[in-house]
Design an enzyme around this catalytic site. Structure first.
Site, short mmCIF file in Angstrom:
data_model
loop_
_atom_site.label_atom_id
_atom_site.label_comp_id
_atom_site.label_asym_id
_atom_site.label_seq_id
_atom_site.Cartn_x
_atom_site.Cartn_y
_atom_site.Cartn_z
CE LYS A 164 47.07 5.60 4.07
NZ LYS A 164 47.92 5.33 3.29
CE1 TYR A 203 44.67 8.27 5.12
CE2 TYR A 203 43.42 7.27 6.18
CZ TYR A 203 44.55 7.28 5.89
OH TYR A 203 45.89 7.26 7.12
#
Length: 306
Positions: free
Chosen positions: A156, A152
């Site tokens: 980003k 994750y």
């Protein structure tokens, strides 16, 4: 203004879409499937339209780009859609054989950007959790090695780099990344300190605010971390574009600049950072090579949820 907001059925995306619509903009929202689209239409009738497409599918992402293009050239596109599988013990592959977090959070916004006519403004929703990301473009989209939090955070970081890269390649487009903060949504959890309305504000400002206040190639955040090092390196950004082009089969087209429209890429928003000549803001340390072909952060802290 005509504005597209992806991933707008709930949470930050829904608040972004409805706030822009309430401000008088024509907002085209997006849902993953038809049931969610029907629910969104009933919940937010002020929206101009709702498009459908699962961003975990390259086929559906391409179809979504075609459907969006039928509306004409957007004034702004907010790439808000994202998934988080931080607690998952193993990766989940899409129908394209790619790791889901990467495909939805990075490859889908890249593909939409490359296939749609360039808008005047692009907003990519990133996170300060990008500070825990690891740049390893040789394995982009691969399920191995797998760690949900790292996947994750890395997604980003990549989407932040995508915003910077587009700002360089399309100097006539204001392309920025945002950090909504740790928001009390289904993804962020009820313990998060801020609500969706506050989390939507950076996206609303960049998509629908006064153009005179906007720069390009910047990271808008209220948290302490700012990108530096490899994330701001044009060569590394272009490696990311090449990886996305290879995995999606779509190449980012060139964009001719408008006179006087060049913006510095790979910087934070002036609202949130010192002038370029000032010392680098204090974050978690610069990016440093971990081994050939792989870059990581010099220091790490316990992961935070958005």
């Amino acid at each position: 203004m005509l504005i597209l907001v992806t991933g707008s059925t709930d949470g930050i995306g829904l608040r972004t879409a409805t706030a822009l619509a309430d401000a008088g903009h024509r907002v085209v929202a997006h849902a993953r499937d038809e049931p969610k689209a029907a629910e969104l239409k009933a919940r937010a009738p002020e929206l101009h339209a709702v498009l459908v497409g699962d961003l975990a599918s390259l086929r559906q992402t391409r179809a979504l780009a075609r459907a969006a293009t039928a509306f004409g050239v957007f004034d702004a596109v907010v790439h808000n859609a994202g998934v988080s599988r931080m607690d998952a013990p193993q990766p989940l592959l899409t129908e394209d054989g790619l790791e889901t977090t990467f495909q939805v959070n990075v490859l889908a916004p890249y593909t939409l950007t490359a296939l749609m006519p360039p808008p005047r403004r692009l907003v990519y929703v990133s996170s300060a959790m990008a500070a825990d990301g690891v740049i390893d473009l040789a394995t982009a989209g691969s399920p191995q090695p797998w760690h949900g939090v790292t996947a994750y955070c890395t997604s980003k970081l990549y989407v932040l780099m995508l915003a910077f890269a587009v700002a360089r390649h399309w100097p006539g487009v204001r392309s920025n990344a945002t950090d909504p903060g740790w928001v009390a949504t289904r993804m962020g959890g009820p313990q998060a300190p801020i609500g969706p309305d506050q989390g939507a504000r950076p996206q609303v400002r960049l998509a629908g605010g006064d153009a005179d206040e906007l720069g390009s190639g910047r990271f808008v955040t209220d948290r302490g971390w700012q990108p530096s090092g490899a994330a701001c390196d044009p060569a590394v950004q272009d490696e990311l574009l090449s990886a996305c082009a290879r995995l999606s089969g779509v190449t980012l087209p060139p964009r001719r600049a408008s006179p006087g429209d060049r913006h510095p890429a790979g910087r934070a928003s002036r609202h949130d950072r010192p002038d370029p000549g000032d010392p680098q803001p204090v974050g978690r340390g610069p990016f440093r090579p971990a081994r050939p072909g792989r870059l990581s952060l010099a220091a790490r802290a316990p992961p935070r949820r958005d």
